[in-house]
Design a protein around this motif. Structure first.
Motif, PDB file in Angstrom:
ATOM      1  N   PHE A 102       1.433   4.845   0.786  1.00 35.55           N
ATOM      2  CA  PHE A 102       0.843   5.712   1.814  1.00 35.55           C
ATOM      3  C   PHE A 102       0.159   6.941   1.201  1.00 35.55           C
ATOM      4  O   PHE A 102      -0.909   7.352   1.654  1.00 35.55           O
ATOM      5  N   GLU A 103       0.767   7.507   0.149  1.00 36.25           N
ATOM      6  CA  GLU A 103       0.204   8.715  -0.480  1.00 36.25           C
ATOM      7  C   GLU A 103      -1.197   8.463  -1.036  1.00 36.25           C
ATOM      8  O   GLU A 103      -2.028   9.360  -1.091  1.00 36.25           O
ATOM      9  N   GLN A 104      -1.422   7.237  -1.475  1.00 32.94           N
ATOM     10  CA  GLN A 104      -2.717   6.899  -2.091  1.00 32.94           C
ATOM     11  C   GLN A 104      -3.584   6.035  -1.180  1.00 32.94           C
ATOM     12  O   GLN A 104      -4.651   5.573  -1.598  1.00 32.94           O
ATOM     13  N   SER A 105      -3.153   5.864   0.052  1.00 33.03           N
ATOM     14  CA  SER A 105      -3.848   4.907   0.920  1.00 33.03           C
ATOM     15  C   SER A 105      -5.289   5.319   1.240  1.00 33.03           C
ATOM     16  O   SER A 105      -6.130   4.480   1.540  1.00 33.03           O
ATOM     17  N   HIS A 106      -5.594   6.641   1.133  1.00 38.59           N
ATOM     18  CA  HIS A 106      -6.959   7.082   1.429  1.00 38.59           C
ATOM     19  C   HIS A 106      -7.965   6.591   0.403  1.00 38.59           C
ATOM     20  O   HIS A 106      -9.171   6.628   0.649  1.00 38.59           O
ATOM     21  N   LEU A 107      -7.478   6.149  -0.765  1.00 34.83           N
ATOM     22  CA  LEU A 107      -8.393   5.732  -1.827  1.00 34.83           C
ATOM     23  C   LEU A 107      -8.630   4.221  -1.866  1.00 34.83           C
ATOM     24  O   LEU A 107      -9.544   3.757  -2.544  1.00 34.83           O
ATOM     25  N   VAL A 108      -7.800   3.458  -1.141  1.00 39.05           N
ATOM     26  CA  VAL A 108      -7.853   1.998  -1.278  1.00 39.05           C
ATOM     27  C   VAL A 108      -9.215   1.442  -0.864  1.00 39.05           C
ATOM     28  O   VAL A 108      -9.916   0.799  -1.656  1.00 39.05           O
ATOM     29  N   PHE A 109      -9.613   1.706   0.374  1.00 43.69           N
ATOM     30  CA  PHE A 109     -10.855   1.115   0.885  1.00 43.69           C
ATOM     31  C   PHE A 109     -12.091   1.680   0.166  1.00 43.69           C
ATOM     32  O   PHE A 109     -12.961   0.905  -0.258  1.00 43.69           O
ATOM     33  N   PRO A 110     -12.184   3.032  -0.014  1.00 37.76           N
ATOM     34  CA  PRO A 110     -13.344   3.546  -0.763  1.00 37.76           C
ATOM     35  C   PRO A 110     -13.459   2.938  -2.161  1.00 37.76           C
ATOM     36  O   PRO A 110     -14.558   2.630  -2.613  1.00 37.76           O
TER      37      PRO A 110
ATOM     38  N   ILE B 164       0.840  -1.197   0.000  1.00 40.54           N
ATOM     39  CA  ILE B 164       0.000   0.000   0.000  1.00 40.54           C
ATOM     40  C   ILE B 164       0.874   1.246   0.000  1.00 40.54           C
ATOM     41  O   ILE B 164       1.716   1.430   0.884  1.00 40.54           O
TER      42      ILE B 164
END
Lengths: 144, 496
Positions: A12-20, A10
């Protein structure tokens, strides 16, 4: 090799998009499955749309439903405006609620004669005042 | 024990009484529910500490569930969905001039079911919590997945149920990815322009009050705000209640209370399922099943002991796992959040006094409910005649106060109330399932944390299957709940 296939890294910079993104993908999948499961009903409904749901056969009380929605929107718009006129007093809530409760009760009342108007007016005056007294004055809760 | 008694003062007992009274009022008026009572009265807890808040809210919960029997028995309309089967035998008794006997039998059965469930809560929740403390992120994520599939599997359609749960999770993810839990603080789903209002997503309580309070008002408005009560005549002086009606009912009461409590423990399943299962089991085991539906006491006791059995049961997963057992306990999560307390496996160990006070509150609420309803039932019966044009404007005012005050005066929370009032109203028309949506919204942020932490810690998706035997058991339970849903759906299709 098989281990690498299931490995996940994962960023980290893009981690906010993984679950959504996963949830959105799953929602799209289930939406498609629902449409597929109900395809016959949907096609039939679309084919007979004009005969199934002509406006005349809608059996809902449009006056009370849309009237309630309109009253709520106006009530929510007016409340903070009045609240700014009398800051930190809760009068915005109190005054707008008097008017709102009167109109909402009148809208819901099955018939309106003189006696019922009087009952509604007393309710519209007493109920918001008691709520304002309890929350704003006794419990010290912030109101507009 | 001394500490518990210190928390229980006159105000505590007064709040239990007030909660029960208001709850009975909500429960007794058809179309209004215990969930609505708790949601609408939540602002009354803003200035109270947790123990006193719980006293009021548990009173509302128990009163709301119990009040439903009044219109079910007197006018054949269930006051709450959980009183559905009370109509089957309660109303025929009223027609025979046995209204008071039926009401008091139902009230006594409610007390037995409620006390049974409080005992189960007291002894079972700590055991479950002790077990759940050992869970890692993987098992915690799978528990949430299991909770959502079991709610969805009991929906009218499994696919729609799962979709509704996913939608709830999606809505809960609006705003920034919280840095408190290892997020990167970036916005997702919403645009920069919406960040002013939605940086931290939608507030839970305005959402709940909108879904369960305002949407009911909109439904009533759509139906013309008609008062669907019929004339309630003077309660006939028929045969009086006697405790002898429970003679030979011990097994029925125990079975029905157990069914209610067990079904309450399963997340998201309403009281109607509990009373229907208990009623059908009472009928199946009866030597005189043909008498059910004709004013038969065992049918009435089964229904009422089961729906009150639900109350303590629904609190078990809430306290032990942090997962609400039904929509009313979902609102209770909001009350805990208001006090800055997170329910879950550590709750009992860290807040032992609150836990004991809570169980005491549940028992007290049942006893107060019994005392109030048993001795004042003739007066309580009159509340079903209160017209909607008097009640609903007051309810909306309470909803507005609750939404506005939750974050100390943010008008957007009042608009959230309207937005989710409309979502609840239109969503039900489109077939959306409200219970999975709400549970999804509540559990969504935790699901994300557990999912992401699992992947970040282990770096492979196989960990969800290989972490521990418990993970495999949970996958098995998920498979069983889905298989059950498919089986029951096919069976319904064949029957129709």
């Amino acid at each position: 090799m098989l281990k690498d296939l299931f490995a996940v890294h994962i960023n980290f910079e893009q981690s906010h998009l993984v679950f959504p993104s996963l949830i959105e993908g799953a929602m799209a999948l289930f939406a498609l499955l629902i449409v597929w499961q109900r395809r016959i009903t949907i096609v039939e409904a679309l084919r007979h749309f004009t005969t199934v749901m002509p406006p005349k056969q809608w059996s809902f009380d449009a006056r009370k439903l849309f009237g309630t929605l309109a009253l709520l929107v106006v009530y929510f718009l007016v409340m903070p405006v009045l609240g700014r006129l009398f800051p930190n007093t809760g009068f915005g809530f109190l005054v707008s609620s008097w008017i709102y409760a009167l109109l909402q009760s009148a809208l819901f009342a099955p018939t309106l004669d003189r006696a019922r108007w009087l009952r509604i007016a007393v309710l519209a005056l007493v109920a918001p005042t008691l709520i304002w007294l309890l929350f704003s004055q006794v419990m010290n809760i912030s109101l507009p | 024990m001394q500490e518990v008694l210190q928390s229980i003062d006159i105000l505590y007992m007064l709040l239990v009484g007030v909660g029960v009274c208001i709850g009975i009022l909500f429960g007794a008026i058809p179309g209004m529910t215990a969930t609505m009572a708790v949601a609408v009265c939540l602002p009354m807890t803003y200035s109270l500490d947790l123990a006193h808040s719980l006293a009021l809210l548990l009173g509302l919960y128990v009163g709301g569930i119990s009040g439903g029997l009044v219109p079910a028995i007197l006018i054949n309309i269930p006051g709450t969905p959980s009183s559905l089967t009370t109509c089957f035998d309660g109303y025929p008794m009223t027609q025979k001039g046995e209204a008071i006997r039926a009401l008091k039998t139902g009230i006594a059965a409610s007390l037995i079911g409620g006390l049974f469930s409080a005992l189960v809560l007291y002894f079972f929740a700590p055991t479950l919590a002790d077990w759940a403390i050992k869970f890692s992120y993987v098992e915690k994520f799978l528990i949430i997945a299991f909770a959502l599939t079991i709610i969805a599997s009991l929906s009218r359609s499994l696919l729609v149920g799962i979709f509704s749960g996913l939608l709830g999770i999606w809505v809960s993810l609006f705003g920034v990815y919280d840095t408190t839990y290892g997020g990167n603080g970036e916005l997702r789903i919403i645009t920069e322009g919406m960040a002013y209002y939605l940086e931290n997503g939608f507030s839970l309580l305005p959402l709940l009050v909108g879904l369960f309070g305002l949407s009911e008002v909109l439904v009533a408005a759509e139906q013309g705000a008609r008062d669907d009560h019929r004339h309630v005549g003077k309660l006939a002086d028929g045969p009086q209640f006697s405790w002898a009606v429970f003679k030979g009912q011990g097994v029925n009461l125990l079975r029905s209370s157990s069914i209610g409590t067990f079904i309450g423990m399963l997340p998201g399943i309403g009281g109607s399922a509990a009373s229907i299962v208990a009623y059908s089991q009472a009928k199946n085991f009866s030597k005189t099943p043909e008498k059910f539906g004709t004013g038969h006491i065992p049918g009435l006791t089964a229904s009422e002991s089961a729906n009150n059995g639900l109350t303590g049961g629904a609190l078990v997963p809430l306290i032990a796992l942090g997962i609400p057992g039904d929509s009313t306990t979902a609102v209770l999560i909001g009350a805990f959040a208001l006090q800055g307390i997170q329910v879950g496996p550590l709750f009992i160990a860290e807040h032992l006094q609150t836990w004991n006070v809570m169980v005491f509150g549940l028992i007290a609420a049942n006893v107060v409910m019994f005392a109030l309803m048993f001795f004042a039932i003739r007066h309580i019966a009159k509340v079903i005649t209160v017209p909607k044009y008097v009640l609903f404007p007051v309810i909306i005012l309470m909803c507005v106060v609750g939404a506005y005050a939750i974050n100390s005066g943010i008008m957007f929370d009042v608009w959230t109330l309207l937005i989710f009032g409309l979502v609840g109203y239109l969503g039900v028309k489109l077939g959306l399932e409200v219970a999975p949506f709400v549970i999804g919204f509540i559990l969504g942020p935790s699901a994300e944390i557990y999912f992401m932490k699992s992947l970040e810690s282990f770096g492979t998706v196989t960990i969800f299957f290989t972490k521990s035997p418990i993970a495999l058991v949970l996958w098995g339970l998920i498979a069983v709940s889905i298989a059950y849903s498919v089986y029951s759906s096919r069976r319904r299709g064949e029957q129709s």
